[in-house]
Design a protein around this motif. Structure first.
Motif, short mmCIF file in Angstrom:
data_model
loop_
_atom_site.label_atom_id
_atom_site.label_comp_id
_atom_site.label_asym_id
_atom_site.label_seq_id
_atom_site.Cartn_x
_atom_site.Cartn_y
_atom_site.Cartn_z
N ILE A 77 15.13 47.34 9.59
CA ILE A 77 14.28 47.48 8.41
C ILE A 77 13.59 46.14 8.20
O ILE A 77 14.21 45.08 8.37
N SER A 78 12.34 46.15 7.82
CA SER A 78 11.62 44.90 7.62
C SER A 78 12.04 44.26 6.29
O SER A 78 12.47 44.94 5.36
N ASP A 81 9.99 45.82 3.43
CA ASP A 81 10.43 47.13 2.96
C ASP A 81 11.71 47.01 2.15
O ASP A 81 11.90 47.71 1.15
N HIS A 82 12.59 46.13 2.59
CA HIS A 82 13.84 45.91 1.88
C HIS A 82 13.56 45.36 0.48
O HIS A 82 14.12 45.85 -0.52
N ARG A 84 10.81 45.58 -1.27
CA ARG A 84 10.11 46.57 -2.07
C ARG A 84 11.08 47.58 -2.68
O ARG A 84 11.00 47.90 -3.86
N TYR A 85 12.03 48.05 -1.87
CA TYR A 85 12.98 49.04 -2.39
C TYR A 85 13.93 48.40 -3.41
O TYR A 85 14.26 49.02 -4.42
N PRO A 290 13.08 53.45 2.25
CA PRO A 290 12.78 53.16 3.66
C PRO A 290 13.93 53.61 4.56
O PRO A 290 15.07 53.75 4.11
#
Length: 343
Positions: A77-78, A81-82, A84-85, A290
């Motif tokens: 996982i980028s 993305d991490h 953001r979540y 994600p």
């Protein structure tokens, strides 16, 4: 009786599935053994030391058992993305005074090497693997030690890959199963194939013994899987409300609560597809979550733990297969015998 079962001294063709995260207990495994079944300890989310303690406790009671381990590496996982979540979930965490990890994703292999060393050096009847297929060297070493090696699969293609790795048997898991899907490629959508149909498809690809799992709610469901070519069946969700279950009180109550009317496949809790009762968390966050395991699992774990302790079913991962309404408040032995009644 199938040789797979007879070689392990199992008389009941209904096994107790491994349930990671606390729902599976040594008491549940012992209850299964008392009625001629076999239960699995869940090695996932548990240290090798803690798993070893459970194994020792069962050996002291002279109870046969299996062990399930997570195989395969982390799903990447980028960082973006991490973050953001984490930012998206933070208002829910604020309710409990928690600060989620907005930094680097936590990726680990669930103590793979330590747990393999543990089961290699132990007298374990069966070891099963999910999420990935171990290397042939691991499979051969376990088989040489007298352990029966099982691989969880969700399709005929996965069954062929597992057979090529040299495993002894397959656990064929339908998409109706509660909790995490064993799918080897979790980015691909799950096929909504009924269990008996999936067993029949896998049986056409391999002569290996098969254990059917996923969505079994009644004795008739188990019988259908056996007729389709399975040597045994396995239940998990039906054991969640039993006296020996380690599932949280809120989880157990939700399984019988009419307000929870259906299950959904979601990656909102862990970044990997899993079936749970539909609730606020799945509705709100599944479209935003994600893919990335175990990073998303580690990100949401503190929030889910706090919610479980508070009985907040809006935010708990209420793992459940499609047959969850048939989970009863009774002893685990009674549940296993009930499903085996017409087999």
């Amino acid at each position: 009786m199938s040789r797979l079962l007879s070689d392990a001294g199992v008389q009941l063709p209904v096994l107790a599935a491994p349930m990671a995260g606390g729902a599976g207990t040594t008491a549940l495994v012992a209850a299964a053994a008392r009625v001629g079944s076999l239960g699995f300890l869940a090695g996932g989310y548990r240290t090798a030391e803690a798993l070893g303690g459970q194994m020792d406790a069962l050996r002291t009671r002279n109870v046969p058992f299996g062990v399930n381990l997570f195989a395969g590496g982390p799903m990447p996982i980028s960082d973006a993305d991490h973050r953001r979540y984490a930012h998206t979930l933070q208002p829910e965490a604020d309710r409990y005074g928690l600060r989620l990890n907005h930094g680097t994703p936590v990726a680990d292999d669930d103590g793979w090497a330590e747990k393999i060393d543990l089961v290699m050096g132990s007298d374990v009847a069966w070891v099963s693997f999910t999420f990935g297929i171990p290397g042939q060297a691991v499979v051969r070493a376990l088989r040489r030690s007298g352990t029966t090696v099982l691989q969880n699969v969700t399709s005929p293609a996965e069954a062929r890959r597992a057979a090529e790795a040299g495993v002894d048997a397959l656990v064929v898991q339908a998409s109706a199963a509660g909790g995490h899907s064993a799918r080897l490629s979790p980015h691909r959508p799950l096929d909504p194939v009924p269990l008996a149909d999936l067993v029949a498809r896998v049986r056409r690809t391999t002569a290996l013994p098969l254990v059917a799992a996923g969505g079994i709610a009644t004795s008739a469901d188990a019988a259908a899987a056996l007729r389709a070519g399975a040597d045994a069946t396995m239940i998990g969700t039906l054991l969640l409300r039993t006296e020996e279950s380690g599932a949280s009180p809120a989880h157990q109550q939700a399984l019988a609560d009419p307000a929870f009317a259906t299950t959904v496949l979601t990656r909102a809790f862990t970044g990997r597809p899993a079936r749970a009762l539909r609730n606020h968390f799945t509705d709100r966050y599944d479209p935003l979550a994600p893919a990335g395991y175990p990073a998303v699992h580690h990100l949401t774990a503190p929030l889910r733990k706090a919610a479980a302790e508070a009985g907040d079913t809006r935010l708990i991962h209420l793992w459940a297969g499609t047959g969850y309404r048939e989970a009863k408040q009774e002893g685990a032995a009674r549940t296993l015998e009930r499903i085996a009644a017409r087999l």
